[in-house]
Write an enzyme that holds these catalytic residues in place. Structure first.
Site, PDB file in Angstrom:
ATOM      1  N   SER A  75       0.822  -1.219   0.000  1.00  0.00           N
ATOM      2  CA  SER A  75       0.000   0.000   0.000  1.00  0.00           C
ATOM      3  C   SER A  75       0.853   1.264   0.000  1.00  0.00           C
ATOM      4  CB  SER A  75      -0.987  -0.006   1.173  1.00  0.00           C
ATOM      5  OG  SER A  75      -0.334   0.217   2.390  1.00  0.00           O
ATOM      6  N   ASN A  76       2.022   1.228   0.647  1.00  0.00           N
ATOM      7  CA  ASN A  76       2.901   2.408   0.585  1.00  0.00           C
ATOM      8  C   ASN A  76       3.425   2.619  -0.834  1.00  0.00           C
ATOM      9  OD1 ASN A  76       3.504   3.902   3.212  1.00  0.00           O
ATOM     10  ND2 ASN A  76       3.466   1.760   3.878  1.00  0.00           N
ATOM     11  N   HIS A  85       8.977   3.050   8.843  1.00  0.00           N
ATOM     12  CA  HIS A  85       8.746   2.150   9.977  1.00  0.00           C
ATOM     13  C   HIS A  85       7.488   2.622  10.713  1.00  0.00           C
ATOM     14  CE1 HIS A  85       9.683  -0.744  13.064  1.00  0.00           C
ATOM     15  NE2 HIS A  85       9.396   0.190  13.964  1.00  0.00           N
ATOM     16  N   THR A 130      20.558   2.810   8.059  1.00  0.00           N
ATOM     17  CA  THR A 130      21.938   2.587   8.497  1.00  0.00           C
ATOM     18  C   THR A 130      22.022   1.126   8.941  1.00  0.00           C
ATOM     19  OG1 THR A 130      21.346   3.289  10.727  1.00  0.00           O
ATOM     20  CG2 THR A 130      22.263   4.981   9.282  1.00  0.00           C
ATOM     21  N   LEU A 145      19.244  -1.798  12.823  1.00  0.00           N
ATOM     22  CA  LEU A 145      17.844  -1.994  12.421  1.00  0.00           C
ATOM     23  C   LEU A 145      16.939  -0.859  12.921  1.00  0.00           C
ATOM     24  CD1 LEU A 145      15.752  -3.985  11.154  1.00  0.00           C
ATOM     25  CD2 LEU A 145      15.417  -4.865  13.470  1.00  0.00           C
TER      26      LEU A 145
HETATM   27  C1  GAR Z   1       3.787  -0.658   6.699  1.00  0.00           C
HETATM   28  O1  GAR Z   1       3.006  -0.356   7.836  1.00  0.00           O
HETATM   29  C2  GAR Z   1       5.247  -0.328   6.958  1.00  0.00           C
HETATM   30  O2  GAR Z   1       5.421   0.783   7.785  1.00  0.00           O
HETATM   31  C3  GAR Z   1       5.700  -1.583   7.647  1.00  0.00           C
HETATM   32  O3  GAR Z   1       5.069  -2.628   6.970  1.00  0.00           O
HETATM   33  C4  GAR Z   1       3.832  -2.160   6.455  1.00  0.00           C
HETATM   34  C5  GAR Z   1       3.803  -2.480   4.986  1.00  0.00           C
HETATM   35  O4  GAR Z   1       2.567  -2.179   4.439  1.00  0.00           O
HETATM   36  N1  GAR Z   1       7.124  -1.700   7.604  1.00  0.00           N
HETATM   37  C6  GAR Z   1       7.844  -2.260   8.570  1.00  0.00           C
HETATM   38  O5  GAR Z   1       7.363  -2.740   9.568  1.00  0.00           O
HETATM   39  C7  GAR Z   1       9.344  -2.240   8.334  1.00  0.00           C
HETATM   40  N2  GAR Z   1      10.045  -2.429   9.557  1.00  0.00           N
HETATM   41  P1  GAR Z   1       2.401  -2.021   2.875  1.00  0.00           P
HETATM   42  O6  GAR Z   1       2.986  -3.283   2.245  1.00  0.00           O
HETATM   43  O7  GAR Z   1       0.912  -1.976   2.674  1.00  0.00           O
HETATM   44  O8  GAR Z   1       3.097  -0.785   2.440  1.00  0.00           O
END
Ligand code: GAR
Length: 229
Positions: free
Chosen positions: A13-14, A105, A137, A140
């Site tokens: 979705s992002n 994140h 970086t 994590l």
């Molecule tokens: C999002 O909420 C993103 O912030 C998170 O995974 C989801 C992916 O959603 N990322 C992490 O947790 C990375 N550490 P998406 O596939 O719908 O964009």
């Protein structure tokens, strides 16, 4: 025009928010470490080239990182955008793309690195939660902050309601950060500062959500808190 490669692992979705934002850049490819990532289909439906570098097919993290790095390098992107990419990348990979590797994140870092951020935020009783876009970086969920968006945490929130509220802000914050980057307005300096338009604004731009009357609680003055009239 700059070009970017977006890495995903799932829903995408992002990534989709970025496609819809019509950023002034070429999206050279969307790459997933999982062949079944739903986001791959979304990318294809927008006419974007996709590739899979499956972590499960590589015997070690180093081999996976090398294969992923090679696939990214084929596209010679200016920027590598991690959008829900759920593999930890090794130091060598991170160094290779230093300054042009960004991540989102789902927490206000440095709070709640790692997984299950929304559940942990509720359990911790925090009143404010959100998301962070940052340069990657080797540590994590660390690295210089580009933009953060904050949302309230309500007493009756569940992990799902809070996740949805944060995700809506992710879809605003991440395209904004990538827009600054591809416009050449935002950069990481050698000493780890984030400059926007040449200035160090501490680059954490807080997007305050639409205010809600129930949140407008005026703090009591110290005298009233002590019970004085
Ligand atoms: C999002 O909420 C993103 O912030 C998170 O995974 C989801 C992916 O959603 N990322 C992490 O947790 C990375 N550490 P998406 O596939 O719908 O964009």
């Amino acid at each position: 025009m700059k070009s970017i490669v977006i890495l995903i692992s799932g829903r995408g979705s992002n990534m989709e928010a970025m496609l819809k934002a019509k950023l002034p850049c070429r999206i050279a490819a969307v790459i997933s470490n999982r062949p079944d990532a739903a986001g791959l289909g979304i990318a294809r439906s927008h006419g974007i080239a996709t590739a899979v570098v499956a972590h499960a097919e590589h015997a070690s993290r180093e081999l996976f990182d090398a294969a992923l790095g090679a696939e990214i390098a084929r596209h010679q992107p200016d920027l590598v955008v991690l959008a829900g990419f759920m593999r930890i990348l090794g130091d060598e990979f991170v160094r290779r793309f230093h300054g042009r590797l960004v991540n989102i994140h789902p927490s206000l870092l440095p709070s709640f690195p790692g997984l299950h951020t929304h559940r942990r935020a509720i359990e911790a009783g925090v009143r404010i939660h959100g998301c962070t876009v940052h340069f990657v970086t080797p540590t994590l969920d660390n690295g210089p902050v580009i933009i953060q968006a904050a949302v309230p945490v309500y007493a009756d929130d569940t992990e799902d309601t809070l996740a949805a509220r944060v995700l809506a802000q992710e879809h605003v914050a991440y395209p904004q950060a990538v827009r600054w980057l591809v416009e050449g307005r935002l950069m990481l300096t050698g000493d780890g500062r984030v400059l926007l338009d040449g200035e160090c604004r501490n680059a954490a731009v807080l997007l305050v959500p639409q205010s809600d009357d129930s949140l407008l609680h005026q703090p009591l003055s110290p005298a009233r808190e002590r019970g004085a009239t």
